[in-house]
Design an enzyme around this catalytic site. Structure first.
Site, PDB file in Angstrom:
ATOM      1  N   GLU A 343       0.859  -1.168   0.000  1.00 40.02           N
ATOM      2  CA  GLU A 343       0.000   0.000   0.000  1.00 40.02           C
ATOM      3  C   GLU A 343       0.915   1.244   0.000  1.00 40.02           C
ATOM      4  O   GLU A 343       1.216   1.770  -1.039  1.00 40.02           O
ATOM      5  CB  GLU A 343      -0.936  -0.034   1.213  1.00 40.02           C
ATOM      6  CG  GLU A 343      -2.148   0.825   0.994  1.00 40.02           C
ATOM      7  CD  GLU A 343      -3.438   0.249   1.580  1.00 40.02           C
ATOM      8  OE1 GLU A 343      -4.492   0.769   1.253  1.00 40.02           O
ATOM      9  OE2 GLU A 343      -3.384  -0.706   2.367  1.00 40.02           O
ATOM     10  N   GLU A 610      -2.609   0.340  13.375  1.00 40.84           N
ATOM     11  CA  GLU A 610      -3.762   0.676  12.538  1.00 40.84           C
ATOM     12  C   GLU A 610      -5.080   0.392  13.272  1.00 40.84           C
ATOM     13  O   GLU A 610      -6.032   1.147  13.149  1.00 40.84           O
ATOM     14  CB  GLU A 610      -3.708  -0.173  11.257  1.00 40.84           C
ATOM     15  CG  GLU A 610      -4.834   0.088  10.293  1.00 40.84           C
ATOM     16  CD  GLU A 610      -4.629  -0.612   8.959  1.00 40.84           C
ATOM     17  OE1 GLU A 610      -3.905  -1.616   8.926  1.00 40.84           O
ATOM     18  OE2 GLU A 610      -5.196  -0.147   7.954  1.00 40.84           O
TER      19      GLU A 610
HETATM   20  C1  BGC Z   1      -5.507   2.333   4.401  1.00 41.62           C
HETATM   21  C2  BGC Z   1      -6.110   3.381   5.278  1.00 41.62           C
HETATM   22  C3  BGC Z   1      -7.002   4.162   4.388  1.00 41.62           C
HETATM   23  C4  BGC Z   1      -8.082   3.209   4.003  1.00 41.62           C
HETATM   24  C5  BGC Z   1      -9.239   3.781   3.308  1.00 41.62           C
HETATM   25  C6  BGC Z   1      -6.586   1.415   3.981  1.00 41.62           C
HETATM   26  O1  BGC Z   1      -6.188   0.339   3.281  1.00 41.62           O
HETATM   27  O2  BGC Z   1      -4.425   1.706   4.973  1.00 41.62           O
HETATM   28  O3  BGC Z   1      -5.383   3.937   6.222  1.00 41.62           O
HETATM   29  O4  BGC Z   1      -7.406   5.383   4.841  1.00 41.62           O
HETATM   30  O5  BGC Z   1      -7.589   2.114   3.337  1.00 41.62           O
HETATM   31  O6  BGC Z   1     -10.227   3.712   4.154  1.00 41.62           O
END
Ligand code: BGC
Length: 727
Positions: A343, A610
């Site tokens: 990501e 997270e």
């Molecule tokens: C990310 C988040 C992001 C989200 C969207 C995720 O995969 O890691 O931090 O804001 O997707 O809601």
């Protein structure tokens, strides 16, 4: 930037999408030289060497921007590097340009899709007045480099002995040069160097090194393997419940550094990659594993540290340290969600949630100005703000509340922390277009017809299957619309524009919100969540803020903990303590059991997680579908630590701490708190300590600033210097 516009874009004759390419040019300087300057950039990430010497100290250049619209050019003074006979080597690897992003945009057609390219101009100025430009073009040679494989997500394979036996001439391409801009953002550079704390042999028999700190960067290592041996370093953030090396949360990212040995001893580190890790695992390592042969190099944008916080509770100090490390780890040219899995993207929601804290911790003005330039460039023609900036996804119609609001919240914070009014002006059109888009998807003032991330990862109903379930999405969206409109109104008025149209629209939405979601100053029972109350209070939407705050306090005290996700968490403690519930706010901050900030600290975290339960008490993990141990979003709690526990607040009418409001909140569970923020006028400090039933407050106001101290509802004006008040 001047002569690079006369250079030609070049690419390799061989496929370049998953390896490093060297572009080389030999030239003689000829006569007495006065100056030499190199302008350079690439579609990919590059490093340059002239006569074997590295040009500049920045890494992962040119950084990540909206490449179609904006590509940064660095200019280096290379006068001292030029000799009579010279060789310039420009190495380009895929970097951010080529990545297996989900839903990614199609490659640039003129590059033939997934390929890298480079452009550079070296200007030589001679004593006799002559000027010569060595520019990229068809006479440059290209060959495959020693990073025979390179990908941000997967890592790289470095073959020291590799030599492309078939170099060829560069291919000139007709790529646009209008996108070239001078560097706007901070350079990314190597920062701290960490030594391993421990060598661990895991239950599975793996050899693992623990650097003691989750971080972003790469490992420098000394190695002398047998010829042809592939020594593999894998990266991980945590060990699993059994103590084994855990990489499931990296998803498809292999995150490995592979070194192909040649029988000689080498000291090696990555040139064009980075990893998010605390632990490394060594495989095929024929050398004896000694701690002194390994150093983790921390890498991030070059930002000046400005904020410090300390208190009598060591757990909170650790939490604060984790926030700082979360920022260091994710401020690598763009504000990213996380640095480790497949990501590492500039998620707008995460950035807006954290920007206030970020701007106290470090000077991030330049860093965000560049990112906001990309946000404006990537805004769609129909007003939506992509979920990630730079936008590597295909533009679509989705425009999620609290994510897209980065378009208003981030410029506004740059105004508040740095008194940057210009960014508000530059953002006006983008803000208006965004808000107009919302209106098209609204019914009678309620933003009801768009897709949203909701209160992402909350504890009211979200699950690995649907992280957005919980607080009503129309409620969240309308609240953010009201908040963003307020920012637009203030920005327009600051620049002398008539905002009456938006004032009316905001009023209409406030009334619609109250009608749809509130009764007697409270959120109606079927919509009543902590996050719903937080938004109605913090965004000033409720017609009876004390009552809604009371409802929030009840919701928190009844269950005894927070339930908020990305949307509610940043404002939760503020909404409580701004309305007389400081004790509840402190209880949330000081709580150690799940769910809480300190739960991760108790579990040994060195960065912000997270999820409230990225790792559970028994060492088991949240789903592998999305579980980062280095996500700064919940680290936004630090802005409450600075602004409420220590009580350093910005006065909107005199931003950048030109006028400071000191309103510290004491709590019997702490004996002292101290914080400082290096503002534009100098250091702003606040400290309190309790002893024998008395509290001593010490405030420092920099020259050029004034302050109002508010203690137990009483205001006192103070000037520059140090003021001590005992109560
Ligand atoms: C990310 C988040 C992001 C989200 C969207 C995720 O995969 O890691 O931090 O804001 O997707 O809601």
């Amino acid at each position: 930037m001047k002569n690079i516009l006369n250079a030609l874009w070049i690419k390799s004759a061989k496929p370049s999408g998953d390896c490093e390419i060297y572009y080389t040019k030999e030239f003689a300087s000829g006569k007495e030289l006065v100056s030499a300057s190199l302008e350079v950039t690439a579609l990919g990430v590059y490093t340059v060497h002239i006569n074997g010497e590295r040009v500049g100290n920045n890494i992962l250049a040119p950084g990540w921007t909206s490449y179609r619209n904006r590509l940064q050019v660095d200019t280096h003074d290379v006068t001292s590097m030029i000799k009579n006979d010279n060789k310039i080597v420009l190495a380009v690897a895929p970097g951010w340009k080529i990545q297996n992003y989900k839903n990614q945009q199609k490659g640039d057609p003129e590059l033939g899709g997934r390929e890298t390219a480079a452009i550079a101009a070296l200007t030589l100025e001679y004593a006799d007045g002559e000027k010569r430009i060595i520019a990229t073009g068809g006479d440059w040679t290209t060959e495959k480099g020693n990073d025979v494989y390179s990908s941000f997500y997967n890592g790289y394979v470095y073959n020291h002995a590799y030599k492309d036996i078939n170099p060829s001439k560069a291919v000139v391409i007709n790529h646009d040069k209008k996108c070239l801009i001078d560097r706007e953002g901070e350079k990314v550079v190597e920062q701290e160097r960490l030594k391993p704390k421990e060598i661990i042999i895991t239950p599975k028999g793996e050899t693992v090194l623990d650097f003691g700190q989750n971080m972003t960067g790469y490992v420098e290592f000394k190695i002398k393997g047998n010829k042809g041996e592939r020594a593999v370093i894998s990266h991980a953030e945590v060990l699993d419940a059994e103590g084994n090396f855990y990489t499931d949360n990296l998803r498809s990212a292999k995150a490995q550094a592979i070194f192909i040995c040649d029988g000689e001893e080498h000291i090696h580190k990555s040139k064009h990659n980075f990893f998010g890790f605390r632990y490394i695992r060594l495989e095929n390592w024929s050398d004896e594993v000694k701690k002194e042969n390994f150093t983790a190099i921390v890498v991030h944008s070059e930002l000046k540290r400005t904020g410090y916080f300390e208190c009598s509770d060591e757990r909170i100090n650790k939490l604060f340290s984790n926030v700082i490390w979360g920022q260091k780890s994710n401020f690598l040219d763009v504000p990213t969600d996380c640095p480790q899995r497949d990501e590492r993207l500039g998620w707008t929601g995460d950035a807006q949630v954290f920007i206030k804290t970020a701007s106290y911790n470090f000077d991030v003005e330049k860093f965000f100005l560049k990112w906001l330039g990309d946000l404006r460039a990537d805004q769609t023609d129909w007003g939506t703000i992509p979920h990630i900036i730079p936008n590597a996804f295909s533009p679509d119609n989705d425009c999620s509340a609290a994510w897209a609001d980065a378009a208003t919240i981030c410029p506004w914070q740059l105004y508040l922390t740095y008194a940057n009014k210009d960014i508000l002006k530059e953002s006006l059109e983008c803000m208006k277009n965004y808000l107009e888009h919302i209106e098209e998807f609204s019914d009678n003032g309620l933003w009801s017809r768009s897709w949203h991330f909701g209160d992402w990862l909350n504890l009211d109903g979200s699950s690995p299957e649907d992280c957005s379930k919980g607080t009503d999405k129309t409620l969240i969206a309308t609240a953010y619309y009201i908040y963003s409109t307020q920012i637009l109104i203030k920005s327009m008025e600051m620049w002398g524009e008539d905002a009456s149209e938006y004032i009316a629209k905001r009023e209409k939405s406030i009334l619609a919100f109250r009608k749809a979601f509130m009764k007697d100053g409270r959120i109606i029972p079927e919509k009543a969540t902590q996050t719903a109350c937080v938004l109605a209070v913090h965004f000033g939407i409720s017609d009876n803020i004390p009552e809604t705050a009371k409802q929030l306090n009840e919701l928190v005290t009844e269950c005894g903990h927070l339930k908020t996700g990305f949307v509610g968490t940043p404002y939760l403690l503020h909404a409580l303590s701004d309305n007389g519930y400081a004790e509840t706010a402190y209880s949330l901050l000081l709580r150690e059991e799940y769910p809480s900030w300190l739960f991760s600290v108790k579990m040994g975290a060195t960065t912000i997680w997270e999820h409230w339960d990225s790792m559970r008490e028994d060492g088991s993990m949240w789903s592998t579908s999305m579980n980062s141990f280095n996500h700064y979003a919940y680290g936004s709690v630090a802005d409450w630590m600075y602004g409420d526990a220590a009580g350093i607040k910005i006065d909107e009418s005199k931003p950048a701490f030109e006028h400071i409001i000191f309103a510290p909140l004491t709590d019997s569970r702490l004996t002292y708190v101290k914080a400082s923020i290096e503002a534009r006028n100098g250091a702003v400090k606040s400290e309190w300590k309790t002893e024998n039933g008395k509290t001593t407050y010490i405030f420092t106001v920099p020259e050029g600033s004034t302050a109002t101290v508010i203690l137990a509802g009483e205001s006192t004006e103070i000037g520059a210097g140090v003021t001590e008040i005992i109560k």
